[in-house]
Write an enzyme that holds these catalytic residues in place. Structure first.
Site, PDB file in Angstrom:
ATOM      1  N   ARG A   1       0.830  -1.208   0.000  1.00 41.40           N
ATOM      2  CA  ARG A   1       0.000   0.000   0.000  1.00 41.40           C
ATOM      3  C   ARG A   1       0.865   1.259   0.000  1.00 41.40           C
ATOM      4  NH1 ARG A   1      -3.456   2.320   4.683  1.00 41.40           N
ATOM      5  NH2 ARG A   1      -4.789   3.791   3.605  1.00 41.40           N
TER       6      ARG A   1
ATOM      7  N   HIS B   1       0.847   4.314  -2.778  1.00 43.04           N
ATOM      8  CA  HIS B   1       0.639   5.717  -2.418  1.00 43.04           C
ATOM      9  C   HIS B   1       1.829   6.588  -2.821  1.00 43.04           C
ATOM     10  CE1 HIS B   1      -3.007   5.638   0.452  1.00 43.04           C
ATOM     11  NE2 HIS B   1      -3.026   4.562  -0.312  1.00 43.04           N
TER      12      HIS B   1
ATOM     13  N   ASN C   1      -3.184   9.427   3.975  1.00 41.10           N
ATOM     14  CA  ASN C   1      -1.980   8.646   4.266  1.00 41.10           C
ATOM     15  C   ASN C   1      -1.761   8.383   5.754  1.00 41.10           C
ATOM     16  OD1 ASN C   1      -1.158   8.331   1.573  1.00 41.10           O
ATOM     17  ND2 ASN C   1      -0.126  10.322   1.563  1.00 41.10           N
TER      18      ASN C   1
ATOM     19  N   HIS D   1      -5.759  -6.148  -2.876  1.00 41.24           N
ATOM     20  CA  HIS D   1      -6.595  -6.348  -1.688  1.00 41.24           C
ATOM     21  C   HIS D   1      -6.679  -7.816  -1.273  1.00 41.24           C
ATOM     22  CE1 HIS D   1      -9.040  -2.327  -1.716  1.00 41.24           C
ATOM     23  NE2 HIS D   1      -7.745  -2.168  -1.483  1.00 41.24           N
TER      24      HIS D   1
END
Length: 327
Positions: free
Chosen positions: A61, A65, A93, A193
């Site tokens: 993740r 980002h 974040n 995911h």
């Protein structure tokens, strides 16, 4: 001889079609300057994952980002200063897990001892992510190296550049499309995911408005919604509560996440939307039925993501510390 010339010409043409920055990346970039690079990163992530099993999902993740906002330059790793609020402190974040930052710091510390001022934090994050995905049973993919670290990081510039849990499919497609990803690549990347978790705060409004009538909310399987309600019951007292994104095989990188969606076992609004929208459902069904295809497409999309907006050559720097610029 003629065959050799044709192959050579084809190779040269392929190079000229690459973006200038991307063409400066090589998988063996540190072969001479830091020959222990790959082993040091692998040892670091292995030890960290064994000790903290959520590290893989968190690092994946973190990589998303970093790359989706302003390119893969390690800017997400920079800390805020009294004069600047960094992107890691942007609202979206704040939920990034500390273990993900920590594994990069540990690898950087070891690499600075082995080969000082040589390896960028951006390269460490890219390789650590790949190694952790593979460690969880996911596909191996090439990570070309030679990224430089960005010097700037601004929280105010983050909004709108990253996917949010409650986004519609059109919004998700727009976010990824603006970075050059197709609808199918967007679905493939959403397969991340298959590991990891989501905080109850990201979907609690949906499950607590849920009634036993299937017509009231057709997205959630009723028993699953009830289970989510129990898991998130103390959210007001403990806002950090979270649940696995894939309740069936949460610690294995596989295609079960896609198999869950038609059954109403998606956690987030965006998960349900992938199956419910006609633009994305065919790809959800494809990956649910064919794990090898999912792995192949995910690997290609990750290779593409990994060179997004990179800095090379004289642009950027090799940070001494991942959380602060050299000046």
């Amino acid at each position: 001889m003629m065959a050799f010339l044709i192959v050579l010409l084809t190779s040269l043409l392929a190079l000229t079609t690459l973006p200038a920055a991307e063409s400066q990346l090589y998988t063996n970039y540190y072969q001479k300057s830091c020959p222990g690079f790959a082993q040091i990163v692998q040892d670091t992530v292995t030890n960290k994952q064994i000790t903290n099993p959520t590290t893989a999902a968190g690092t994946l993740r973190l990589f998303f980002h970093d790359c989706l906002h302003n390119g893969c330059d390690g800017s997400i790793l920079l800390s805020s200063t009294p004069f600047n609020k960094a992107e890691r402190d942007a609202d979206i974040n704040l939920s990034l897990p500390g273990d993900a930052f920590d594994v990069v710091v540990r690898a950087k510390t070891a690499l600075e001892l082995a080969c000082p001022n040589t390896v960028s934090c951006a390269d460490i994050l890219a390789v650590a992510t790949r190694d952790l995905v593979t460690m969880m049973g996911g596909p191996f993919y090439n990570v070309p190296l030679g990224r430089r670290d960005g010097r700037s990081s601004n929280a105010s510039a983050v909004e709108g550049t990253l996917p949010r849990p409650a986004m519609t499919i059109s919004q998700l497609i727009e976010v990824f499309g603006s970075r050059g990803f197709s609808v199918q690549e967007t679905v493939a990347l959403s397969g991340a995911h298959t590991i990891g978790f989501s905080h109850c705060s990201e979907f609690s409004s949906a499950i607590y408005n849920y009634s036993k009538s299937a017509q009231s909310d057709p997205n959630y399987n009723p028993r699953f919604a009830s289970g989510l309600q129990q898991a998130c019951a103390d959210i007001k007292k403990n806002p950090t509560l979270s649940v696995f994104n894939d309740v069936m095989t949460p610690n294995k990188f596989d295609n079960v996440y896609f198999q869950n969606l038609p059954k109403g076992l998606g956690v987030l609004k965006s998960d349900h939307a992938l199956f419910n929208d006609a633009k994305t459902r065919p790809f959800v069904e494809l990956y649910a039925n064919d794990q090898n295809r999912f792995f192949r497409d995910f690997a290609k999309a990750m290779e593409k993501l990994g060179v997004l907006g990179i800095q090379t050559g004289k642009r950027g720097e090799i940070r001494h510390r991942c959380d602060e610029s050299n000046y």
